[in-house]
Design a protein around this motif. Structure first.
Motif, PDB file in Angstrom:
ATOM      1  N   LYS A  80       0.858  -1.186   0.000  1.00  0.00           N
ATOM      2  CA  LYS A  80       0.000   0.000   0.000  1.00  0.00           C
ATOM      3  C   LYS A  80       0.893   1.235   0.000  1.00  0.00           C
ATOM      4  O   LYS A  80       2.009   1.196   0.527  1.00  0.00           O
ATOM      5  N   SER A  81       0.395   2.325  -0.556  1.00  0.00           N
ATOM      6  CA  SER A  81       1.150   3.568  -0.505  1.00  0.00           C
ATOM      7  C   SER A  81       1.140   4.082   0.931  1.00  0.00           C
ATOM      8  O   SER A  81       0.384   3.588   1.780  1.00  0.00           O
ATOM      9  N   LEU A  82       1.949   5.058   1.215  1.00  0.00           N
ATOM     10  CA  LEU A  82       2.021   5.602   2.574  1.00  0.00           C
ATOM     11  C   LEU A  82       0.676   6.103   3.072  1.00  0.00           C
ATOM     12  O   LEU A  82       0.350   5.975   4.247  1.00  0.00           O
ATOM     13  N   SER A  83      -0.119   6.660   2.166  1.00  0.00           N
ATOM     14  CA  SER A  83      -1.440   7.162   2.552  1.00  0.00           C
ATOM     15  C   SER A  83      -2.492   6.048   2.606  1.00  0.00           C
ATOM     16  O   SER A  83      -3.606   6.265   3.039  1.00  0.00           O
ATOM     17  N   GLY A  84      -2.130   4.842   2.121  1.00  0.00           N
ATOM     18  CA  GLY A  84      -3.062   3.720   2.126  1.00  0.00           C
ATOM     19  C   GLY A  84      -3.845   3.558   0.835  1.00  0.00           C
ATOM     20  O   GLY A  84      -4.549   2.581   0.654  1.00  0.00           O
ATOM     21  N   ASP A  85      -3.739   4.497  -0.063  1.00  0.00           N
ATOM     22  CA  ASP A  85      -4.453   4.434  -1.334  1.00  0.00           C
ATOM     23  C   ASP A  85      -3.625   5.161  -2.379  1.00  0.00           C
ATOM     24  O   ASP A  85      -3.287   6.325  -2.169  1.00  0.00           O
ATOM     25  N   PRO A  86      -3.207   4.567  -3.474  1.00  0.00           N
ATOM     26  CA  PRO A  86      -3.608   3.270  -4.012  1.00  0.00           C
ATOM     27  C   PRO A  86      -2.792   2.111  -3.420  1.00  0.00           C
ATOM     28  O   PRO A  86      -1.851   2.317  -2.657  1.00  0.00           O
ATOM     29  N   THR A  87      -3.152   0.899  -3.853  1.00  0.00           N
ATOM     30  CA  THR A  87      -2.440  -0.316  -3.496  1.00  0.00           C
ATOM     31  C   THR A  87      -1.818  -0.893  -4.758  1.00  0.00           C
ATOM     32  O   THR A  87      -2.410  -0.834  -5.829  1.00  0.00           O
ATOM     33  N   LEU A  88      -0.613  -1.430  -4.604  1.00  0.00           N
ATOM     34  CA  LEU A  88       0.098  -2.035  -5.724  1.00  0.00           C
ATOM     35  C   LEU A  88      -0.227  -3.523  -5.765  1.00  0.00           C
ATOM     36  O   LEU A  88      -0.114  -4.219  -4.750  1.00  0.00           O
ATOM     37  N   TYR A  89      -0.649  -3.997  -6.929  1.00  0.00           N
ATOM     38  CA  TYR A  89      -0.990  -5.407  -7.128  1.00  0.00           C
ATOM     39  C   TYR A  89      -0.125  -5.994  -8.224  1.00  0.00           C
ATOM     40  O   TYR A  89       0.208  -5.301  -9.192  1.00  0.00           O
ATOM     41  N   GLU A  90       0.205  -7.282  -8.084  1.00  0.00           N
ATOM     42  CA  GLU A  90       0.888  -7.995  -9.153  1.00  0.00           C
ATOM     43  C   GLU A  90      -0.173  -8.765  -9.922  1.00  0.00           C
ATOM     44  O   GLU A  90      -0.886  -9.601  -9.358  1.00  0.00           O
ATOM     45  N   ILE A  91      -0.302  -8.443 -11.208  1.00  0.00           N
ATOM     46  CA  ILE A  91      -1.314  -9.040 -12.068  1.00  0.00           C
ATOM     47  C   ILE A  91      -0.619  -9.531 -13.340  1.00  0.00           C
ATOM     48  O   ILE A  91      -0.079  -8.722 -14.099  1.00  0.00           O
ATOM     49  N   ARG A  92      -0.601 -10.839 -13.524  1.00  0.00           N
ATOM     50  CA  ARG A  92       0.016 -11.434 -14.718  1.00  0.00           C
ATOM     51  C   ARG A  92       1.446 -10.958 -14.936  1.00  0.00           C
ATOM     52  O   ARG A  92       1.854 -10.631 -16.050  1.00  0.00           O
ATOM     53  N   GLY A  93       2.211 -10.841 -13.844  1.00  0.00           N
ATOM     54  CA  GLY A  93       3.615 -10.454 -13.933  1.00  0.00           C
ATOM     55  C   GLY A  93       3.869  -8.960 -13.979  1.00  0.00           C
ATOM     56  O   GLY A  93       5.014  -8.529 -13.952  1.00  0.00           O
ATOM     57  N   ALA A  94       2.827  -8.156 -14.055  1.00  0.00           N
ATOM     58  CA  ALA A  94       2.974  -6.702 -14.089  1.00  0.00           C
ATOM     59  C   ALA A  94       2.535  -6.109 -12.756  1.00  0.00           C
ATOM     60  O   ALA A  94       1.678  -6.656 -12.072  1.00  0.00           O
ATOM     61  N   MET A  95       3.148  -4.998 -12.374  1.00  0.00           N
ATOM     62  CA  MET A  95       2.761  -4.280 -11.164  1.00  0.00           C
ATOM     63  C   MET A  95       1.790  -3.171 -11.542  1.00  0.00           C
ATOM     64  O   MET A  95       2.122  -2.300 -12.347  1.00  0.00           O
ATOM     65  N   ILE A  96       0.590  -3.222 -10.971  1.00  0.00           N
ATOM     66  CA  ILE A  96      -0.477  -2.283 -11.301  1.00  0.00           C
ATOM     67  C   ILE A  96      -0.990  -1.645 -10.011  1.00  0.00           C
ATOM     68  O   ILE A  96      -1.309  -2.362  -9.057  1.00  0.00           O
ATOM     69  N   ALA A  97      -1.070  -0.327  -9.972  1.00  0.00           N
ATOM     70  CA  ALA A  97      -1.632   0.373  -8.817  1.00  0.00           C
ATOM     71  C   ALA A  97      -3.113   0.651  -9.077  1.00  0.00           C
ATOM     72  O   ALA A  97      -3.475   1.183 -10.131  1.00  0.00           O
ATOM     73  N   LEU A  98      -3.943   0.253  -8.120  1.00  0.00           N
ATOM     74  CA  LEU A  98      -5.389   0.501  -8.216  1.00  0.00           C
ATOM     75  C   LEU A  98      -5.853   1.267  -6.989  1.00  0.00           C
ATOM     76  O   LEU A  98      -5.450   0.958  -5.869  1.00  0.00           O
ATOM     77  N   ARG A  99      -6.708   2.224  -7.216  1.00  0.00           N
ATOM     78  CA  ARG A  99      -7.306   2.959  -6.100  1.00  0.00           C
ATOM     79  C   ARG A  99      -8.354   2.089  -5.416  1.00  0.00           C
ATOM     80  O   ARG A  99      -8.880   1.145  -6.010  1.00  0.00           O
ATOM     81  N   ARG A 100      -8.641   2.426  -4.184  1.00  0.00           N
ATOM     82  CA  ARG A 100      -9.593   1.656  -3.376  1.00  0.00           C
ATOM     83  C   ARG A 100     -10.942   1.518  -4.070  1.00  0.00           C
ATOM     84  O   ARG A 100     -11.534   0.447  -4.087  1.00  0.00           O
ATOM     85  N   ASP A 101     -11.451   2.604  -4.655  1.00  0.00           N
ATOM     86  CA  ASP A 101     -12.777   2.543  -5.300  1.00  0.00           C
ATOM     87  C   ASP A 101     -12.766   1.648  -6.538  1.00  0.00           C
ATOM     88  O   ASP A 101     -13.760   0.983  -6.833  1.00  0.00           O
ATOM     89  N   GLU A 102     -11.649   1.581  -7.243  1.00  0.00           N
ATOM     90  CA  GLU A 102     -11.545   0.677  -8.396  1.00  0.00           C
ATOM     91  C   GLU A 102     -11.469  -0.773  -7.926  1.00  0.00           C
ATOM     92  O   GLU A 102     -12.171  -1.642  -8.444  1.00  0.00           O
ATOM     93  N   ALA A 103     -10.606  -1.032  -6.940  1.00  0.00           N
ATOM     94  CA  ALA A 103     -10.411  -2.389  -6.434  1.00  0.00           C
ATOM     95  C   ALA A 103     -11.669  -2.938  -5.779  1.00  0.00           C
ATOM     96  O   ALA A 103     -11.901  -4.151  -5.776  1.00  0.00           O
ATOM     97  N   SER A 104     -12.511  -2.061  -5.240  1.00  0.00           N
ATOM     98  CA  SER A 104     -13.734  -2.519  -4.564  1.00  0.00           C
ATOM     99  C   SER A 104     -14.730  -3.141  -5.546  1.00  0.00           C
ATOM    100  O   SER A 104     -15.627  -3.866  -5.142  1.00  0.00           O
ATOM    101  N   LYS A 105     -14.563  -2.879  -6.837  1.00  0.00           N
ATOM    102  CA  LYS A 105     -15.476  -3.402  -7.855  1.00  0.00           C
ATOM    103  C   LYS A 105     -15.071  -4.799  -8.341  1.00  0.00           C
ATOM    104  O   LYS A 105     -15.759  -5.410  -9.146  1.00  0.00           O
ATOM    105  N   ILE A 106     -13.940  -5.307  -7.842  1.00  0.00           N
ATOM    106  CA  ILE A 106     -13.414  -6.607  -8.262  1.00  0.00           C
ATOM    107  C   ILE A 106     -13.610  -7.596  -7.121  1.00  0.00           C
ATOM    108  O   ILE A 106     -13.065  -7.399  -6.033  1.00  0.00           O
ATOM    109  N   LEU A 107     -14.382  -8.640  -7.362  1.00  0.00           N
ATOM    110  CA  LEU A 107     -14.596  -9.668  -6.336  1.00  0.00           C
ATOM    111  C   LEU A 107     -13.613 -10.803  -6.569  1.00  0.00           C
ATOM    112  O   LEU A 107     -13.446 -11.279  -7.698  1.00  0.00           O
ATOM    113  N   VAL A 108     -12.946 -11.211  -5.482  1.00  0.00           N
ATOM    114  CA  VAL A 108     -11.929 -12.253  -5.564  1.00  0.00           C
ATOM    115  C   VAL A 108     -12.187 -13.339  -4.526  1.00  0.00           C
ATOM    116  O   VAL A 108     -12.904 -13.127  -3.543  1.00  0.00           O
ATOM    117  N   GLU A 109     -11.593 -14.496  -4.782  1.00  0.00           N
ATOM    118  CA  GLU A 109     -11.609 -15.603  -3.827  1.00  0.00           C
ATOM    119  C   GLU A 109     -10.177 -15.786  -3.353  1.00  0.00           C
ATOM    120  O   GLU A 109      -9.274 -16.009  -4.170  1.00  0.00           O
TER     121      GLU A 109
END
Length: 79
Positions: free
Chosen positions: A46-75
Protein backbone atom coordinates in the motif's frame (compact mmCIF):
# COMPACT_ATOMS: atom_id res chain seq x y z
CA UNK A 1 -16.35 -20.09 -1.28
CA UNK A 2 -16.24 -16.61 0.20
CA UNK A 3 -15.89 -13.67 -2.16
CA UNK A 4 -14.40 -10.40 -1.01
CA UNK A 5 -13.64 -7.10 -2.73
CA UNK A 6 -10.02 -6.86 -3.89
CA UNK A 7 -9.43 -3.79 -1.71
CA UNK A 8 -9.88 -6.04 1.39
CA UNK A 9 -7.11 -8.45 0.31
CA UNK A 10 -4.25 -8.13 2.84
CA UNK A 11 -0.78 -7.22 1.58
CA UNK A 12 1.20 -10.35 0.78
CA UNK A 13 -1.90 -12.45 0.04
CA UNK A 14 -2.99 -13.92 -3.27
CA UNK A 15 -6.50 -14.33 -4.70
CA UNK A 16 -8.28 -15.25 -7.93
CA UNK A 17 -10.62 -12.87 -9.71
CA UNK A 18 -14.18 -14.19 -9.77
CA UNK A 19 -16.27 -11.21 -10.93
CA UNK A 20 -16.01 -7.56 -11.95
CA UNK A 21 -18.88 -5.35 -10.80
CA UNK A 22 -18.13 -2.34 -12.97
CA UNK A 23 -19.46 -1.12 -16.28
CA UNK A 24 -18.45 1.14 -19.11
CA UNK A 25 -14.93 2.55 -19.34
CA UNK A 26 -13.87 1.30 -15.91
CA UNK A 27 -14.85 -2.29 -16.74
CA UNK A 28 -12.99 -2.09 -20.06
CA UNK A 29 -9.88 -0.65 -18.34
CA UNK A 30 -9.82 -3.37 -15.67
CA UNK A 31 -10.22 -6.08 -18.29
CA UNK A 32 -7.48 -4.50 -20.43
CA UNK A 33 -5.18 -4.71 -17.38
CA UNK A 34 -5.79 -8.47 -17.34
CA UNK A 35 -8.39 -8.59 -14.58
CA UNK A 36 -10.67 -11.29 -15.91
CA UNK A 37 -12.21 -14.31 -14.17
CA UNK A 38 -9.52 -16.76 -13.07
CA UNK A 39 -6.65 -14.27 -13.02
CA UNK A 40 -4.37 -14.54 -9.98
CA UNK A 41 -3.75 -11.25 -8.16
CA UNK A 42 -1.32 -10.53 -5.33
CA UNK A 43 -1.48 -7.47 -3.08
CA UNK A 44 2.13 -6.26 -2.97
CA UNK A 45 2.06 -3.02 -0.94
CA UNK A 46 0.00 0.00 0.00
CA UNK A 47 1.15 3.57 -0.51
CA UNK A 48 2.02 5.60 2.57
CA UNK A 49 -1.44 7.16 2.55
CA UNK A 50 -3.06 3.72 2.13
CA UNK A 51 -4.45 4.43 -1.33
CA UNK A 52 -3.61 3.27 -4.01
CA UNK A 53 -2.44 -0.32 -3.50
CA UNK A 54 0.10 -2.03 -5.72
CA UNK A 55 -0.99 -5.41 -7.13
CA UNK A 56 0.89 -7.99 -9.15
CA UNK A 57 -1.31 -9.04 -12.07
CA UNK A 58 0.02 -11.43 -14.72
CA UNK A 59 3.61 -10.45 -13.93
CA UNK A 60 2.97 -6.70 -14.09
CA UNK A 61 2.76 -4.28 -11.16
CA UNK A 62 -0.48 -2.28 -11.30
CA UNK A 63 -1.63 0.37 -8.82
CA UNK A 64 -5.39 0.50 -8.22
CA UNK A 65 -7.31 2.96 -6.10
CA UNK A 66 -9.59 1.66 -3.38
CA UNK A 67 -12.78 2.54 -5.30
CA UNK A 68 -11.55 0.68 -8.40
CA UNK A 69 -10.41 -2.39 -6.43
CA UNK A 70 -13.73 -2.52 -4.56
CA UNK A 71 -15.48 -3.40 -7.86
CA UNK A 72 -13.41 -6.61 -8.26
CA UNK A 73 -14.60 -9.67 -6.34
CA UNK A 74 -11.93 -12.25 -5.56
CA UNK A 75 -11.61 -15.60 -3.83
CA UNK A 76 -8.62 -15.74 -1.50
CA UNK A 77 -6.12 -18.51 -2.23
CA UNK A 78 -5.63 -21.02 0.58
CA UNK A 79 -1.96 -22.04 0.83
Amino acid sequence: MELLPLNFLPVGCTARVKQINACGALRRRLMDLGLVAGTEVKAVRKSLSGDPTLYEIRGAMIALRRDEASKILVERSML
